[in-house]
Design a protein around this motif. Structure first.
Motif, PDB file in Angstrom:
ATOM      1  N   ILE A  58       0.843  -1.200   0.000  1.00 27.99           N
ATOM      2  CA  ILE A  58       0.000   0.000   0.000  1.00 27.99           C
ATOM      3  C   ILE A  58       0.872   1.241   0.000  1.00 27.99           C
ATOM      4  N   TYR A  62       4.859   2.246  -1.265  1.00 23.68           N
ATOM      5  CA  TYR A  62       4.562   0.941  -1.859  1.00 23.68           C
ATOM      6  C   TYR A  62       5.874   0.289  -2.317  1.00 23.68           C
ATOM      7  N   GLU A  88      -1.581  -8.598  11.658  1.00 18.06           N
ATOM      8  CA  GLU A  88      -2.270  -8.190  10.437  1.00 18.06           C
ATOM      9  C   GLU A  88      -1.331  -8.137   9.232  1.00 18.06           C
ATOM     10  N   GLU A  89      -0.134  -7.607   9.429  1.00 19.74           N
ATOM     11  CA  GLU A  89       0.749  -7.364   8.284  1.00 19.74           C
ATOM     12  C   GLU A  89       1.613  -8.568   7.941  1.00 19.74           C
ATOM     13  N   GLU A 127      -2.693  -8.665   4.224  1.00 24.75           N
ATOM     14  CA  GLU A 127      -3.378  -7.981   3.114  1.00 24.75           C
ATOM     15  C   GLU A 127      -2.666  -6.733   2.621  1.00 24.75           C
ATOM     16  N   GLU A 128      -1.953  -6.067   3.522  1.00 26.91           N
ATOM     17  CA  GLU A 128      -1.290  -4.819   3.128  1.00 26.91           C
ATOM     18  C   GLU A 128       0.179  -5.058   2.773  1.00 26.91           C
TER      19      GLU A 128
ATOM     20  N   ARG B  17     -14.120  -0.224   2.964  1.00 30.98           N
ATOM     21  CA  ARG B  17     -13.422  -1.240   2.202  1.00 30.98           C
ATOM     22  C   ARG B  17     -11.964  -1.261   2.650  1.00 30.98           C
ATOM     23  N   ASP B  18     -11.344  -2.425   2.708  1.00 29.49           N
ATOM     24  CA  ASP B  18      -9.950  -2.557   3.140  1.00 29.49           C
ATOM     25  C   ASP B  18      -9.743  -2.173   4.599  1.00 29.49           C
ATOM     26  N   ASP B  19     -10.809  -2.232   5.394  1.00 27.00           N
ATOM     27  CA  ASP B  19     -10.673  -1.965   6.826  1.00 27.00           C
ATOM     28  C   ASP B  19     -11.376  -3.095   7.561  1.00 27.00           C
ATOM     29  N   ASN B  20     -11.137  -3.227   8.862  1.00 25.32           N
ATOM     30  CA  ASN B  20     -11.803  -4.270   9.627  1.00 25.32           C
ATOM     31  C   ASN B  20     -12.512  -3.723  10.868  1.00 25.32           C
TER      32      ASN B  20
END
Lengths: 177, 177
Positions: A58, A62, A88-89, A127-128, B17-20
Motif C-alpha cells: 500500500i 509501496y 495483520e501485516e 493484506e497490506e 473497504r480494506d478496513d476491519n
C-alpha cells in the motif's frame, strides 16, 4: 476542518477562554475540536537473530520494506496494538518484549512507539503486504526501508542486541527547505 | 460524531473497504473520520529528593494533587510536551531525564507517558493550579492523588530512585461493574 462534527454548523479558528492556542471552535454550539498527535505502534520481531520485515503493498512507500507498524486503535494497549499490527501485516504471533524506541515525527503529528518481540510461530503475507522475510542485520535492505522511524528502530535494535537499554528517543522534522 | 467536518453532511458508522473496524464515514463525500487514542505527557520533577506536585484548580479532580501532565499538542515532541506542562502548571523549568512510565488508560482512549526531570529553578502556581509543593516520598498525599496513572508514575519513580530501569508499563481499565 470546516464543520462541527456535533451539530454541523461552521467552525472558526480561535483561542478559547482559558486556552493559549488556536482551536477549531463551533460558531453555533461553541464546541472546541482539539487536534492532537496520533500514535503509531510497531514491533521488531526476531527469530534466531533475524528480524521480520514486510514489503508494503500500500501507499505511502509501496514496495518498500517496513517493520510491522500502524495506527493504534481505541480499545487496545500500546503493546496490544504492536502485536495486532504484526499479526495483520505478517500473520505472525509474537511474544512482546519491552518498549525500546520512541520517535517524534513532529511535522506529521505522530509519535511512533516500537516494542521488541519474539516470533513464536509461522508468518505469512498479510493484506497490506507483498512479501515477508526474516533478515539478519547484514541482510537488511537499508536503502529500501520505508520510513525513517522504522530505520531508527532497526538500528537501535541491533545496537542493543536484545538488552533493555531503556527507550531510545529520536526526533524527526522535515528539513528546512 | 454526527456530521462530516470536511463537508457538513451526515456521517454513518460503517466498515470501509480494506478496513476491519467500524468508522464514521461521510454519507456525501465518503471521507473516513478515524478516532484514535490521545497522548498525555507528564513529568516527575525532582529537587533534593523531593518531587513537584500541583493541586488542581480545574475539573476533573479539582483539589486533588497531580504531577504536571496534560494533552500533548501538535508541533511538539513528547519530551517537549512534558516540559511545557511542567512550565504551565507549576511555572517550573526542568531538565528532562528519561522516559520511565507508560500507562494505557484503555477505556479513556489515552496513553500517558511520564519523564523524569530535574527542577532547575524556582516554581510557582500556574493558572490551572491552586498550590504547588515539593514532597519527599513519605510526605506525598497518596490518598489525594488525582489520577491512578500519576500515582503509578510516582510509585515507580521512587522505586527506581533515579536509576533508568527502562519503561514501567501499566494498564488501567474500568473495573467490570
Amino acid at each position: 476542518m470546516k464543520y462541527c462534527s456535533a451539530c454541523g454548523a461552521r467552525v472558526s479558528l480561535k483561542t478559547p477562554r482559558d486556552d493559549n492556542r488556536q482551536r477549531y471552535v463551533c460558531d453555533a454550539c461553541d464546541r472546541v475540536h482539539y487536534q492532537n498527535p496520533l500514535i503509531v505502534v510497531g514491533c521488531v520481531a526476531e527469530r534466531d537473530g533475524k528480524v521480520l520485515l514486510c514489503k508494503r503493498a500500500i501507499e505511502p512507500r509501496y514496495g518498500y520494506w517496513t517493520v510491522p507498524a500502524g495506527f493504534m486503535e481505541l480499545g487496545e494497549t500500546v503493546a496490544g496494538g504492536a502485536a495486532r499490527e504484526t499479526l495483520e501485516e505478517a500473520l505472525a504471533t509474537v511474544e512482546l518484549g519491552h518498549l525500546f524506541a520512541m520517535v517524534d515525527v513532529v511535522d506529521a503529528g505522530q509519535v511512533h512507539l516500537f516494542f521488541t518481540g519474539r516470533l513464536s510461530g509461522d508468518y505469512g503475507v498479510g493484506e497490506e503486504t507483498l512479501e515477508v522475510g526474516l533478515f539478519a542485520e547484514d541482510e537488511i535492505p537499508w536503502d529500501e526501508i520505508a520510513f525513517q522511524s522504522g530505520k531508527f528502530a532497526l538500528q537501535k535494535y541491533f545496537e542493543d542486541r536484545g538488552a533493555d537499554n531503556g527507550v531510545h528517543i529520536h526526533e524527526l522534522r522535515r528539513s528546512p527547505s
